[in-house]
Design a protein around this motif. Structure first.
Motif, short mmCIF file in Angstrom:
data_model
loop_
_atom_site.label_atom_id
_atom_site.label_comp_id
_atom_site.label_asym_id
_atom_site.label_seq_id
_atom_site.Cartn_x
_atom_site.Cartn_y
_atom_site.Cartn_z
N ARG A 57 0.82 -1.21 0.00
CA ARG A 57 0.00 0.00 0.00
C ARG A 57 0.86 1.27 0.00
O ARG A 57 0.34 2.38 0.10
N CYS A 58 2.17 1.11 -0.11
CA CYS A 58 3.11 2.24 -0.13
C CYS A 58 3.70 2.39 -1.53
O CYS A 58 3.56 1.51 -2.37
N TRP A 59 4.40 3.48 -1.74
CA TRP A 59 5.11 3.66 -3.00
C TRP A 59 6.32 2.72 -3.04
O TRP A 59 6.75 2.19 -2.02
N ASP A 60 6.86 2.52 -4.22
CA ASP A 60 8.01 1.64 -4.40
C ASP A 60 9.19 2.12 -3.56
O ASP A 60 9.56 3.30 -3.61
N PRO A 80 6.73 0.88 6.47
CA PRO A 80 5.37 0.79 5.93
C PRO A 80 4.27 1.16 6.91
O PRO A 80 3.35 1.91 6.55
N TYR A 81 4.33 0.68 8.15
CA TYR A 81 3.28 1.02 9.12
C TYR A 81 3.19 2.53 9.32
O TYR A 81 2.10 3.10 9.33
N GLU A 82 4.33 3.20 9.45
CA GLU A 82 4.33 4.65 9.66
C GLU A 82 3.82 5.39 8.43
O GLU A 82 3.12 6.40 8.54
N ILE A 83 4.15 4.89 7.26
CA ILE A 83 3.65 5.49 6.02
C ILE A 83 2.14 5.35 5.93
O ILE A 83 1.42 6.30 5.62
N HIS A 88 -3.02 6.59 5.08
CA HIS A 88 -4.20 5.73 5.22
C HIS A 88 -4.21 4.60 4.18
O HIS A 88 -5.23 3.99 3.94
N GLY A 89 -3.04 4.34 3.57
CA GLY A 89 -2.93 3.24 2.63
C GLY A 89 -3.70 3.43 1.35
O GLY A 89 -3.97 2.48 0.63
#
Length: 115
Positions: A57-60, A80-83, A88-89
């Protein structure tokens, strides 16, 4: 020490899952089996498995402007969790998004498109 946390997953305004992370275990309560609305194939998984799902759900990770994006979000590392907490994914490709405890938001507040 690993932090315990939880969040809800939505397809538009339909809650599709509740995720509870405790120690090394991730428990997923799924409210739909619809394959387009559901990110989770299992009701139990490891933190590593969850992190791999969140990373989707994040950018590359290898983007050349990653440091700039992190700075814009107020983050210092690609976690990833912080992003997901910040974004909000949300993806332009679907209507899935995440809500964290204490947030009073709906799909209108986070999605980048309506249909």
């Amino acid at each position: 020490m690993l932090e315990n946390y939880s969040f809800e997953v939505f397809w538009k305004d339909e809650k599709t899952a509740h995720v509870q992370v405790e120690n090394e275990t991730v428990n997923v309560e799924r409210f739909t089996e619809h394959p387009l609305k559901q990110l989770f194939a299992e009701e139990k998984m490891s933190r590593y498995q969850l992190n791999r799902i969140l990373e989707l759900r994040c950018w590359d990770r290898g983007r050349p402007d990653t440091d700039e994006i992190l700075k814009y979000l107020g983050l210092t590392a690609y976690i990833p969790y912080e992003i997901i907490r910040k974004t909000h994914g949300v993806s332009y490709n679907d209507f899935i998004w995440f809500r964290f405890p204490g947030e009073q938001i709906s799909s209108r507040d986070v999605l980048v498109r309506e249909s």
